[in-house]
Design an enzyme around this catalytic site. Structure first.
Site, PDB file in Angstrom:
ATOM      1  N   GLN A   1      -0.297  -1.987   3.760  1.00  0.00           N
ATOM      2  CA  GLN A   1       0.811  -2.333   2.879  1.00  0.00           C
ATOM      3  C   GLN A   1       1.943  -2.849   3.760  1.00  0.00           C
ATOM      4  OE1 GLN A   1       1.588   1.209   0.577  1.00  0.00           O
ATOM      5  NE2 GLN A   1       3.715   0.612   0.369  1.00  0.00           N
ATOM      6  N   GLY A   2       2.215  -4.171   3.716  1.00  0.00           N
ATOM      7  CA  GLY A   2       3.229  -4.749   4.592  1.00  0.00           C
ATOM      8  C   GLY A   2       4.573  -4.870   3.897  1.00  0.00           C
TER       9      GLY A   2
ATOM     10  N   GLU B   1       3.160   6.248  -5.285  1.00  0.00           N
ATOM     11  CA  GLU B   1       3.258   6.883  -3.978  1.00  0.00           C
ATOM     12  C   GLU B   1       3.847   8.286  -4.127  1.00  0.00           C
ATOM     13  OE1 GLU B   1       4.155   4.119  -0.715  1.00  0.00           O
ATOM     14  OE2 GLU B   1       5.901   5.349  -0.361  1.00  0.00           O
TER      15      GLU B   1
END
Lengths: 321, 374
Positions: free
Chosen positions: B120-121, B238
């Site tokens: 995940q950038g 998340e």
């Protein structure tokens, strides 16, 4: 109760707890059918009333009935002494000594139920038993001190000779667990009101040309307060599902800590005005101090939990997802 | 399949297949990644990993509670590290929500089965807490996007086959309006990955450099300029199922601590308080799982879950320092190493995924309605 009935019930209780306190609230609750609700749907009856009582800073004798429910008795009962959750009485032979607390209802009833521990040796030693004593035999001291509006009584007697036979009360831990949940909800209600007061103040009080709610130091105190409140609320929910003395004790401990943490943050935000009796904050502050110490303070319950876990080397069980 | 049925059948399967599933005992990150792929493959092939995901992406349907329980069971049994395992919970919903359906259908099963690792950038050297200031540039050419820029703190980038990448496609000052999310193949020419040595010893994060990297237009997640929504939708994931898995892991480690700590090493009040914090977090997270199951939209209230997790994680590992002093400070054996890694990693719990301060800012603005802070 179904959702509609619960709603109607909550509206009635809200009106009553908003308008009355003390004996007047007791009779308003009787008219609303709160005692019947307590028997039929204790979770709704307790959570709705006590959260409101905390939020509106009112009082009633309801915790008396919450404690009596699991014992299957009616009337008045002596609550554990400050910061304790064990039975308030000790029975040595035929002689009873009591050191506990009570709600205002005791003064209105001819007899009072005392739960005691037997000091005798043998299989009854240490087990809770109930006795009914004439209220006149007990010394009832109205408690003033930090929160006179709570209407608490200090109840005591030394070496009173009992008549009749005591009955075993194995339900005592379950009764205490219920009362701990009730006081937990009351603490959460009080904490929510303190947060509302501080939030309102922060949004309207202007210094340095802007509302003080814009200063991060204050915002984070308010955020911390909400986190603490939701923490306690989550544990109370879980304790109702679990319905066990350890879960209730944990919820009560965290509710007490929450109310005191929130009181600290909110007092700092309210600053000068919160220190005066012109502002309602002080009433909640006082209430939280006393409620934290009913049925075990946050401090003592937490240490006790740690001691039990260190002795058994087992984490408390959890309910499945 | 309902949760109770799933739980019973899964627990029995995990017992039966214990020898095959168990960790070979390699403590390195390489070893953990191998273990993760193995466990994902075995649980996918046996069907467990597919429950709770939509049929269109290789799932078997059913409630997301099934996923929550699977992760709980795997972390409680110490078969996977929760931080590595739970990345699926963040990346798969993003693909399901925003990728073209044929792309999601082709790619998501590879992630679920552990055939591929994704990363995940998001963060950049100049973009930490202020995500909307990101600068990694994507320019529309005739045949697709060309990406140039740098990311940092990219978890598992050195293992990753794909990356969900946030890029700047609007004007430099366009903040959250000018961001576009792309799904990038990590073997594309022009990508360089440099793992970062961290305090806890595992090179879990990397710097990732993009030098004129070509990305086809059909790899755009959502619409051009919709990247902020992609990121915002992903963050509550998340803070939900992934945190539930973490709670199970912490309970496991707490019990391990109680088993290992010598008499008198732990204080009763500290133990009591840490248990209360962990159990409160679990109670809160449980309610969040059920809201997810009821298809409620998760939002800023999950910041409370994140604050509680960080508090609980640090409370548990604070006990480890005093309860097993040698393990953290002078032990060079593998068991001490694992305690030390856990303790050091717990210090990041108030930093990753939005710092404790950012969470409090969100709570203040969005939940307490205190207005902007300037």
């Amino acid at each position: 109760m179904d959702a509609g009935e619960r709603d109607l019930f909550a509206r009635g209780v809200r009106r009553a707890a908003g308008a009355h306190t003390g004996a007047a609230l007791d009779s308003a609750l009787a008219q609303l059918g709160w005692p019947e609700a307590l028997a039929g749907d204790p979770r709704t009856a307790v959570s709705v009333l006590f959260e409101l009582q905390g939020a509106t800073n009112t009082t009633s004798s309801s915790v008396n009935h919450v404690l009596l429910g699991p014992l299957g008795i009616d009337g008045g009962v002596v609550l554990p002494a400050l910061d304790r959750w064990g039975p308030p009485g000790v029975l040595d032979g035929r002689r009873l000594s009591v050191c506990g607390l009570g709600t205002a209802v005791l003064a209105r009833l001819p007899t009072t139920v005392v739960v005691a521990r037997s000091a005798a040796s043998g299989d009854v030693a240490g087990r809770p038993i109930t006795l009914t004593v004439p209220t006149a035999a007990l010394t009832l001291r109205p408690v003033g001190a930090v929160d006179p509006a709570l209407g608490l009584l200090e109840v005591s007697v030394e070496d009173w000779s009992i008549e009749g036979a005591p009955t075993p009360a194995p339900e005592w831990p379950a009764a205490v667990a219920r009362a701990q949940l009730a006081i937990g909800h009351e603490l959460v209600g009080a904490a929510r009101s303190m947060l509302d007061l501080a939030r309102d103040h922060a949004r309207h009080r202007v210094q340095f040309g802007r509302p003080i709610a814009q200063f991060q130091a204050l915002r984070h105190r308010l955020a911390e307060s909400l986190v603490a409140i939701e923490t306690a609320a989550a544990l109370l929910e879980e304790a109702w599902r679990e319905d066990s003395p350890p879960a209730s004790a944990m919820a009560k401990a965290v509710s007490g800590r929450t109310a005191r943490t929130v009181a600290g943050h909110c007092q700092q935000i309210l600053a000068g005005i919160g220190f005066t009796t012109e502002h309602p904050f002080h009433r909640y502050f006082r209430r939280a101090l006393v409620l934290d110490q009913l049925f075990g303070s946050s401090r003592r319950l937490t240490r006790e939990l740690g001691n039990e876990v260190l002795a058994s080397r087992q984490l408390p069980p959890v309910l499945p997802l | 399949m309902d949760l109770d049925e799933f739980r019973g059948a899964l627990d029995a399967w995990l017992d039966d297949n214990h020898d095959q599933l168990r960790h070979a005992g390699v403590g390195t990150l390489d070893g953990q990644m191998e273990q993760l792929s193995k466990v994902k493959r075995l649980t996918y092939d046996a069907g467990w990993m597919r429950w709770g995901w939509p049929e269109g992406v290789g799932g078997l349907g059913g409630s997301p509670l099934l996923r929550a329980y699977l992760g709980e069971a795997l972390t409680w049994r110490a078969l996977v590290e929760p931080g590595l395992y739970s990345m699926t919970e963040v990346l798969a919903p993003t693909m399901i929500g925003y990728a073209r359906s044929d792309l999601a259908a082709r790619m998501v099963p590879r992630l679920l089965r552990g055939d591929e690792t994704w990363c995940q950038g998001f963060s950049e050297p100049g973009t930490g807490s202020n995500l909307a200031s990101l600068a990694c540039r994507a320019t529309a050419g005739t045949e697709g996007w060309r990406v140039t820029g740098q990311k940092v703190w990219t978890s598992l980038a050195q293992y990753a086959d794909r990356c969900v990448l946030l890029t700047r496609t609007g004007e430099p000052g366009s903040a959250h309006r000018g961001i576009t999310a792309l799904f990038v193949d990590m073997d594309s020419p022009g990508i360089t990955v440099r793992p970062i040595e961290t305090m806890h010893g595992a090179p879990e994060f990397s710097e990732v450099f993009f030098d004129d990297v070509a990305v086809p237009f059909d790899r755009t997640l959502g619409q051009e300029g919709e990247g902020w929504a992609v990121a915002m939708d992903l963050l509550p994931y998340e803070r939900s199922t992934a945190l539930w898995h973490r709670a199970a892991h912490l309970r496991r480690r707490f019990q391990d601590l109680l088993d290992a700590a010598p008499e008198g090493a732990l204080g009763a009040t500290e133990v009591g308080e840490a248990i209360q914090t962990l159990y409160a977090f679990r109670a809160r997270s449980r309610a969040t799982q059920h809201r997810l199951d009821a298809a409620e939209r998760l939002g800023p209230e999950t910041s409370i879950d994140k604050v509680l997790l960080a508090t609980a994680e640090q409370a548990v590992y604070d006990l480890v320092v005093d309860g097993l002093p040698g393990a953290v400070t002078i032990g060079d054996d593998p068991i001490s190493e694992r305690w030390r890694t856990g303790f050091l990693y717990s210090r990041a719990a108030t930093i990753y995924g939005g710092t404790a301060e950012i969470q409090r800012n969100i709570i203040a603005r969005r939940l307490l309605d205190l207005g902007a802070d300037r």
